[in-house]
Design an enzyme around this catalytic site. Structure first.
Site, PDB file in Angstrom:
ATOM      1  N   LYS A 126     -33.188   5.912 104.362  1.00 22.72           N
ATOM      2  CA  LYS A 126     -34.442   4.717 104.202  1.00 22.72           C
ATOM      3  C   LYS A 126     -34.536   4.216 105.068  1.00 22.72           C
ATOM      4  CE  LYS A 126     -37.452   3.469 100.986  1.00 22.72           C
ATOM      5  NZ  LYS A 126     -37.543   4.256  99.838  1.00 22.72           N
ATOM      6  N   ASP A 166     -43.598   3.113 101.957  1.00 20.90           N
ATOM      7  CA  ASP A 166     -41.877   2.780 101.480  1.00 20.90           C
ATOM      8  C   ASP A 166     -43.661   1.387 100.669  1.00 20.90           C
ATOM      9  OD1 ASP A 166     -40.519   2.950  99.178  1.00 20.90           O
ATOM     10  OD2 ASP A 166     -40.610   0.520  99.829  1.00 20.90           O
TER      11      ASP A 166
HETATM   12  P1  NDP Z   1     -47.701  -0.514  98.356  1.00 20.22           P
HETATM   13  O1  NDP Z   1     -46.832  -1.640  99.250  1.00 20.22           O
HETATM   14  O2  NDP Z   1     -48.240   0.191  98.701  1.00 20.22           O
HETATM   15  O3  NDP Z   1     -47.466  -1.756  97.102  1.00 20.22           O
HETATM   16  C1  NDP Z   1     -46.551  -2.381  96.788  1.00 20.22           C
HETATM   17  C2  NDP Z   1     -47.205  -3.335  94.975  1.00 20.22           C
HETATM   18  O4  NDP Z   1     -46.091  -3.369  94.541  1.00 20.22           O
HETATM   19  C3  NDP Z   1     -48.543  -4.300  95.407  1.00 20.22           C
HETATM   20  O5  NDP Z   1     -49.193  -4.367  94.618  1.00 20.22           O
HETATM   21  C4  NDP Z   1     -46.871  -5.531  95.994  1.00 20.22           C
HETATM   22  O6  NDP Z   1     -48.420  -6.587  95.776  1.00 20.22           O
HETATM   23  C5  NDP Z   1     -46.263  -5.236  94.534  1.00 20.22           C
HETATM   24  N1  NDP Z   1     -45.229  -6.023  94.855  1.00 20.22           N
HETATM   25  C6  NDP Z   1     -44.434  -5.167  95.669  1.00 20.22           C
HETATM   26  N2  NDP Z   1     -43.291  -6.200  95.954  1.00 20.22           N
HETATM   27  C7  NDP Z   1     -43.650  -7.195  95.586  1.00 20.22           C
HETATM   28  C8  NDP Z   1     -42.411  -8.188  95.227  1.00 20.22           C
HETATM   29  N3  NDP Z   1     -41.793  -8.099  95.586  1.00 20.22           N
HETATM   30  N4  NDP Z   1     -42.894  -8.568  94.076  1.00 20.22           N
HETATM   31  C9  NDP Z   1     -44.006  -8.104  93.026  1.00 20.22           C
HETATM   32  N5  NDP Z   1     -44.690  -7.537  92.985  1.00 20.22           N
HETATM   33  C10 NDP Z   1     -44.022  -6.792  94.634  1.00 20.22           C
HETATM   34  O7  NDP Z   1     -46.007   0.084  98.212  1.00 20.22           O
HETATM   35  P2  NDP Z   1     -46.330   1.621  96.817  1.00 20.22           P
HETATM   36  O8  NDP Z   1     -46.965   1.910  95.703  1.00 20.22           O
HETATM   37  O9  NDP Z   1     -46.077   2.689  98.204  1.00 20.22           O
HETATM   38  O10 NDP Z   1     -44.641   1.370  96.826  1.00 20.22           O
HETATM   39  C11 NDP Z   1     -44.731   1.064  95.164  1.00 20.22           C
HETATM   40  C12 NDP Z   1     -42.939   1.485  94.786  1.00 20.22           C
HETATM   41  O11 NDP Z   1     -42.854   2.458  94.748  1.00 20.22           O
HETATM   42  C13 NDP Z   1     -41.602   0.488  95.569  1.00 20.22           C
HETATM   43  O12 NDP Z   1     -40.579   0.530  94.573  1.00 20.22           O
HETATM   44  C14 NDP Z   1     -41.288   2.028  96.391  1.00 20.22           C
HETATM   45  O13 NDP Z   1     -40.113   2.101  97.098  1.00 20.22           O
HETATM   46  C15 NDP Z   1     -41.368   3.065  95.600  1.00 20.22           C
HETATM   47  N6  NDP Z   1     -42.424   4.410  96.189  1.00 20.22           N
HETATM   48  C16 NDP Z   1     -43.114   4.585  96.696  1.00 20.22           C
HETATM   49  C17 NDP Z   1     -43.653   5.600  96.736  1.00 20.22           C
HETATM   50  C18 NDP Z   1     -44.222   5.928  98.534  1.00 20.22           C
HETATM   51  O14 NDP Z   1     -44.445   7.296  98.039  1.00 20.22           O
HETATM   52  N7  NDP Z   1     -45.223   4.982  98.661  1.00 20.22           N
HETATM   53  C19 NDP Z   1     -42.851   6.550  96.436  1.00 20.22           C
HETATM   54  C20 NDP Z   1     -41.313   6.428  95.185  1.00 20.22           C
HETATM   55  C21 NDP Z   1     -41.544   5.352  95.380  1.00 20.22           C
HETATM   56  P3  NDP Z   1     -48.884  -7.126  96.970  1.00 20.22           P
HETATM   57  O15 NDP Z   1     -50.625  -6.265  96.204  1.00 20.22           O
HETATM   58  O16 NDP Z   1     -49.579  -8.626  96.567  1.00 20.22           O
HETATM   59  O17 NDP Z   1     -48.531  -6.938  97.607  1.00 20.22           O
HETATM   60  O1  2IT Z   2     -38.604   5.862  98.107  1.00 23.22           O
HETATM   61  C1  2IT Z   2     -39.350   6.691  98.626  1.00 23.22           C
HETATM   62  O2  2IT Z   2     -39.459   8.204  97.897  1.00 23.22           O
HETATM   63  C2  2IT Z   2     -40.685   6.839  99.380  1.00 23.22           C
HETATM   64  N1  2IT Z   2     -41.132   5.801  99.418  1.00 23.22           N
HETATM   65  C3  2IT Z   2     -41.009   8.373 100.026  1.00 23.22           C
HETATM   66  C4  2IT Z   2     -40.342   8.888 100.774  1.00 23.22           C
HETATM   67  C5  2IT Z   2     -41.144   9.954 101.449  1.00 23.22           C
HETATM   68  O3  2IT Z   2     -40.278  10.353 102.723  1.00 23.22           O
HETATM   69  O4  2IT Z   2     -41.821  10.521 101.370  1.00 23.22           O
END
Ligand code: NDP
Ligand code: 2IT
Length: 444
Positions: A126, A166
């Site tokens: 990561k 992420d």
């Molecule tokens: P994004 O940046 O696309 O979206 C994150 C969302 O969560 C936004 O709506 C953001 O608000 C909100 N957010 C982020 N941080 C905070 C915080 N500290 N407090 C409150 N709200 C918060 O990220 P992802 O959707 O990609 O990721 C979301 C979660 O999923 C994370 O935990 C990530 O590690 C996990 N994840 C992501 C994957 C991926 O493929 N993208 C895969 C597996 C897990 P705002 O719009 O105001 O920024």
């Molecule tokens: O938390 C996760 O699994 C991710 N942000 C996606 C990682 C990836 O390599 O697609």
């Protein structure tokens, strides 16, 4: 003291000020207790747990860039290459002001087991930075991404370490990073996933984490005799994971009532309008206060609150520790049936325990959100083959992977006498393949 307790104590002692990393290690090692105890002498001799909780390598670097006013800015960049026993390091890059080494280590540690659960040959890693893309111009984001990659390029490669998105890292950031990698190395290769479709990206990668979350939720409910069709759900977040979780939930006949961002949340009794959410967040990069313009009957509230809304299913899709004990109590008193983690470690330790003790079906992030990284691994395969698969083909593979993960974690839980405890099941099933590979490769 047992080997597991010794290992946990040592992690806390040797990694001060990293509470999220302690939390992730504790949850995994507690779950592994029966497996470790059955092999305690051998594992101790091989320092297996010490090797598991110490990253193979962690890189920290300065990221200088110039803002639109002509001022130099400095951020800190990280890449933690945690475990390469089953494949090249694989995991996202988080860009958020809260990022520090402890958060990147917790995420990298989780990623080892998640990636193992996908059944695909990817190790755990990561990265990230405390850079905040919010409110920055495209040129500033590009300047940061190019500087970040100028340093990161030394450590990554399609057979070494393959970063992805992420929080805060989406298609735009991946594009800028890929461009800079290619310029420095002179190689057009699959070094990042989540790329645009015109330059090596995979169809369905954008949707994969959210869709996968719903595929595993549907399978878990089905295996417990419950139909997802007609159920209500509450979702937190409004980013990549949340948007496509809501989209797939609606396709499966469930109705999602909420979404949130870092400043507030919306309640839409008629079901969240996904197209509106995409326009607000993906196109305009705006706040959820905009949602009311699309749906006058919805409510907007400042702060946190989605878990107050009564629903059958809860899907935390924003960030770590966003669902605490009080939230869990509210969900239970509102009759929630299932909680599935779209985010990484969104549920606190106490909340998870409370939900499980009160009969709520609970699937942890390392299983529930594995569809994203699984589809990243499918993108790597397509890049190696110099081909691209159809949307249907990738989506079908994603679905099969999620269904398989559910049955593997369910079986592992049963094998060790923890029927229905998918936390224990996920940790054990993820660990088994990694430990087998580590064992075969000697003390490295
Ligand atoms: P994004 O940046 O696309 O979206 C994150 C969302 O969560 C936004 O709506 C953001 O608000 C909100 N957010 C982020 N941080 C905070 C915080 N500290 N407090 C409150 N709200 C918060 O990220 P992802 O959707 O990609 O990721 C979301 C979660 O999923 C994370 O935990 C990530 O590690 C996990 N994840 C992501 C994957 C991926 O493929 N993208 C895969 C597996 C897990 P705002 O719009 O105001 O920024
Ligand atoms: O938390 C996760 O699994 C991710 N942000 C996606 C990682 C990836 O390599 O697609």
């Amino acid at each position: 003291m047992s080997y597991v307790d010794e290992a946990i104590e040592r992690v806390i002692r040797e990694n001060p000020g990293e509470p999220e990393f302690h939390q992730a290690v504790k949850e995994v090692l507690e779950s592994l207790r029966p497996v470790i105890e059955a092999n305690e002498e051998k594992y101790k001799r091989d320092a297996l747990l010490e090797r598991l909780v110490n990253p193979e390598r962690q890189i920290k670097f300065r990221v200088p860039w110039v803002d639109d006013k002509g001022n130099a800015q400095i951020n800190t960049g990280y890449r933690v290459q945690f475990n390469s026993a089953i494949g090249p390091y694989k995991g996202g890059i988080r860009l958020h002001p809260s990022v520090n080494i402890g958060i990147i280590k917790f995420l990298g540690f989780e990623q080892i087991f998640k990636n193992s659960l996908t059944g695909l040959p990817i190790g755990g890693g990561k990265g990230g930075s405390d850079f905040d893309p919010k409110g920055k111009s495209d040129r500033e984001v590009m300047a940061f991404c190019q500087s970040f990659m100028t340093e990161l390029v030394k450590y990554i490669g399609p057979n070494a370490d393959v970063p992805a998105g992420d929080i805060g890292t989406g298609a735009r950031e991946i594009g800028y990073m890929f461009g800079q990698y290619k310029r420095i190395r002179g190689l057009f290769e699959g070094v990042l996933t989540g790329k645009g479709l015109s330059y090596g990206g995979s169809l369905a990668r954008t949707e994969a984490t959210g869709y996968g979350l719903l595929y595993i939720t549907e399978e878990m409910l089905k295996s417990n005799g419950i139909d997802i069709n007609g159920k209500t759900a509450v979702v937190s977040g409004s980013g990549n994971v949340a948007i496509y979780a809501i989209e797939k939930a609606h396709q499966l006949g469930a109705k999602v009532l909420t979404a949130s961002d870092s400043t507030g949340w919306v309640y839409d009794p008629d079901g969240i309008d996904v197209e509106a959410l995409k326009e607000i967040k993906e196109v305009n990069r705006a706040r959820l206060t905009e949602y009311k313009k699309y749906r006058p009957k919805s409510e907007y509230h400042e702060g946190k609150g989605v878990w107050q809304i009564k629903a059958d299913i809860a899907l935390p899709c924003a960030t770590q520790n966003e669902l605490g004990l009080e939230d869990a109590k509210t969900l239970v008193s509102n009759g929630v049936i299932a909680v599935a983690e779209g985010a990484n470690m969104p549920t606190t330790e106490e909340a998870t325990k409370y939900l499980q003790e009160n009969g709520v079906l609970f699937v942890p992030g390392k299983a529930a959100n594995a569809g994203g990284v699984a589809t990243s691994a499918l993108e790597m395969s397509q890049n190696s083959e110099r081909t691209s698969w159809s949307l249907e083909e990738v989506d079908q593979k994603l679905k099969e992977i999620m269904v398989n993960i559910f049955h593997n974690i369910d079986d592992a839980a049963k094998r060790y006498g923890f029927d229905g405890n998918y936390v224990v099941g996920a940790n054990i099933a993820g660990f088994e393949k990694v430990v087998n590979a580590m064992d075969a490769q000697g003390i490295v």
